[in-house]
Design a protein around this motif. Structure first.
Motif, PDB file in Angstrom:
ATOM      1  N   VAL A 158      32.913  44.110  40.185  1.00  0.00           N
ATOM      2  CA  VAL A 158      34.087  43.637  39.421  1.00  0.00           C
ATOM      3  C   VAL A 158      34.513  42.255  39.903  1.00  0.00           C
ATOM      4  O   VAL A 158      34.790  41.363  39.111  1.00  0.00           O
ATOM      5  N   ARG A 193      31.033  40.916  30.490  1.00  0.00           N
ATOM      6  CA  ARG A 193      32.308  41.601  30.213  1.00  0.00           C
ATOM      7  C   ARG A 193      32.156  43.098  30.433  1.00  0.00           C
ATOM      8  O   ARG A 193      32.994  43.755  31.034  1.00  0.00           O
ATOM      9  N   HIS A 226      32.042  44.025  34.029  1.00  0.00           N
ATOM     10  CA  HIS A 226      33.377  43.958  34.620  1.00  0.00           C
ATOM     11  C   HIS A 226      34.197  45.178  34.230  1.00  0.00           C
ATOM     12  O   HIS A 226      34.798  45.854  35.065  1.00  0.00           O
ATOM     13  N   ILE A 241      42.682  40.566  27.091  1.00  0.00           N
ATOM     14  CA  ILE A 241      41.876  40.385  25.874  1.00  0.00           C
ATOM     15  C   ILE A 241      42.780  39.862  24.745  1.00  0.00           C
ATOM     16  O   ILE A 241      42.356  39.119  23.874  1.00  0.00           O
ATOM     17  N   HIS A 272      46.534  40.529  38.067  1.00  0.00           N
ATOM     18  CA  HIS A 272      45.204  41.127  37.912  1.00  0.00           C
ATOM     19  C   HIS A 272      44.310  40.841  39.100  1.00  0.00           C
ATOM     20  O   HIS A 272      43.703  41.727  39.667  1.00  0.00           O
ATOM     21  N   SER A 312      43.283  42.576  43.845  1.00  0.00           N
ATOM     22  CA  SER A 312      41.994  42.570  44.558  1.00  0.00           C
ATOM     23  C   SER A 312      42.018  41.630  45.751  1.00  0.00           C
ATOM     24  O   SER A 312      41.454  41.931  46.800  1.00  0.00           O
TER      25      SER A 312
END
Ligand code: HEM
Length: 486
Positions: A56, A91, A94, A147, A231, A235
């Motif tokens: 990812v 995509r 991911h 998106i 987002h 991480s």
């Protein structure tokens, strides 16, 4: 007294030792359980989470280079790089690696729960496994808004405006000492309403939370910027913490053997090629698509919240992880075999069944707020009742069984009382006689039957429990008399 004082003096040191012992046993991705992988593939779940996380991150970094995070360009930028085969696969990698993380994290939480891996100073690792699951879920949630298509736009609108319920003045709210009687209601719902209204009036917690998420009072560019930064910040923070941990402990990061790595990577690549990540239609604030469905891992929660008062539903979204963590601290004793911990095992099985059933119901768009809830309560009572009688069967302990079945019955009768004795038309007519009201709006007799069934079921448990306890004590008396006579 001296004993209490010395205990109080000792408490901070004990508390710190409690924390240190658990920190020393911290495990992020099953790196301390690599040797158990030979016994069971379940111990590969941490490694699978880490592997997919790396996929990812790498695919995410490339996506950042080509994705345009503005409400006017986001959708087009995704359309344009999805037209290219590699872009489409990227995509997909991911998205599906993100799904893979959530599946691995969910199964790992269940593994740790059923194996009681939180025992023997493993509580912090269990809490961490839930944090890793939530990190992946909220990364996914913030990710699919990016998106900027219809589903993402509207699902995020629901998610970001949900906290507002915390401020909404409930339909009925009066302090019991105000002595006001309103048709169709009684003191308890009113008092709860008054408390929630007071909290909302002073803190505006709902509006504040929602505005922080939305970046204003409506969904727009500020929301996208916030979700975008959130987002990959999730991480980033996780990466910094885990790298410090690996640096300090010198553990191997990825504890999977090559065949498993190749199989896992192969699976996500084939999925990304075979099932291109959805693009959907451009976000349109004027047109509400129905039904509005979130990504798969939030579906069950959506369905469950439909059955609740919005205020309590918002609280419940935080309640679930907190209760799960609480269970780890409640499950005392050395026993780790799930078949010897029936109560906790049945709670876990009930949760898994609910997740699957609720997810299926919302996908099939099946829900009836009037008739479904008693099914839900009945199912919980049944599963935990089995756990309690099973526990009794194994340990013959009277207290847990009595505590549960009486608790069950009390709640059963209360539910019936709440819904039907107090809401029953004769009482309403009597109640309204001095308030001149009509029959309660939207009252549904259907609930009566389920509630009576459920209350009868609860009372049935009490009777069964008492019979079991009585038979058992008689058996014990006879045995003692036989031994005394021998
Ligand atoms: C736990 C970690 C993460 C998860 C679960 C996750 C998940 C997702 C999901 C589900 C989407 C929507 C995909 C789609 O259908 O198009 C997405 C989009 C995106 N993610 Fe992530 N992501 C994560 C971490 C990251 C990181 C670390 C980066 C950047 C370094 C990143 C960059 C992006 C970008 C640029 C998009 C928008 C482009 C697109 O939709 O394809 N993500 N992410």
């Amino acid at each position: 007294m001296a004993g209490v004082i010395s205990q109080l003096k000792q408490a901070p040191a004990d508390g710190w030792k409690f924390v240190q012992d658990r920190l020393a046993k911290i495990d992020f991705f099953d790196e301390t359980k690599a040797d158990l992988q030979k016994e069971s593939p379940w111990y590969q779940l941490g490694g699978i989470y880490y592997l997919y996380w790396m996929v990812v991150i790498i695919s995410g970094v490339i996506l950042v280079a080509i994705y345009l995070p503005t409400t006017s360009q986001a959708f087009d930028s995704i359309i344009s790089f999805s037209e290219n085969k590699l872009g489409m696969i990227l995509r997909g990698l991911h998205k599906y690696a993100g799904d893979g993380m959530i599946i691995a994290a969910t199964l790992r939480v269940y593994r740790m729960y059923f194996n009681a891996e939180y025992k023997n100073k493993g509580e912090f690792t269990f809490v961490l496994s839930i944090i890793l699951l939530l990190a992946a879920m909220y990364s996914g949630l913030t990710g699919y808004l990016l998106i900027w298509n219809q589903r993402a736009f509207w699902a995020t609108k629901i998610f970001a405006t949900f906290p507002m319920y915390l401020d909404i003045t409930p339909k009925y709210w009066y302090w019991p000492w105000e002595g006001i009687v309103v048709e169709n209601t009684w003191f308890l719902p009113n008092a709860i309403g008054a408390v929630t209204k007071m909290i909302g009036d002073y803190t505006h917690q709902g509006m504040t939370t929602s505005q922080i998420l939305l970046g204003g009072s409506s969904i727009g560019q500020a929301t996208m910027t916030r979700f975008y930064s959130l987002h990959f910040t999730i991480s980033l923070i996780l990466l910094v913490v885990t790298e410090l941990y690996f640096y300090k402990n010198r553990f191997k990061r990825l504890n999977l053997r090559m065949p498993a790595i190749l199989i896992m990577l192969g699976m996500v690549l084939i999925t990304a090629i075979m099932i291109p990540a959805e693009t959907g239609s451009r976000a349109n604030p004027e047109v509400t698509p129905l039904p509005i469905l979130s990504d798969w891992y939030f579906l069950a929660l959506y369905q469950m919240l439909r059955y609740m008062d919005p205020y309590w539903a918002t609280i419940w979204t935080v309640g679930i992880p907190v209760i799960t963590i609480g269970l780890a601290f409640l499950d005392w004793g050395e026993e780790r075999n799930m078949w010897k911990r029936p109560i906790f095992t049945m709670v876990g099985i009930a949760a898994a069944v609910e997740f699957l059933v609720f997810s299926a119901m919302i996908v099939m768009n099946k829900s009836n707020i009037e008739t479904d809830p008693p099914f839900w309560f009945g199912h919980m009572i049944l599963f935990m009742g089995i756990g309690q009688f099973w526990h009794w069967g194994q340990y013959q302990q009277q207290l847990p069984l009595r505590a549960w079945v009486y608790g069950c019955a009390l709640f059963g009768v209360w539910y019936l009382f709440f819904w039907h004795v107090f809401a029953a038309d004769w009482l309403m007519v009597w109640f309204n006689s001095f308030s001149g009201g009509a029959l309660p709006e939207g009252w549904n007799p259907a609930n009566l039957y389920w509630s009576m069934l459920w209350a009868a079921f609860s009372i049935g448990q009490v009777v069964l429990a008492e019979i079991l306890i009585m038979v058992d004590s008689r058996r014990k008396t006879r045995q003692e008399m036989a031994e005394a006579g021998a």
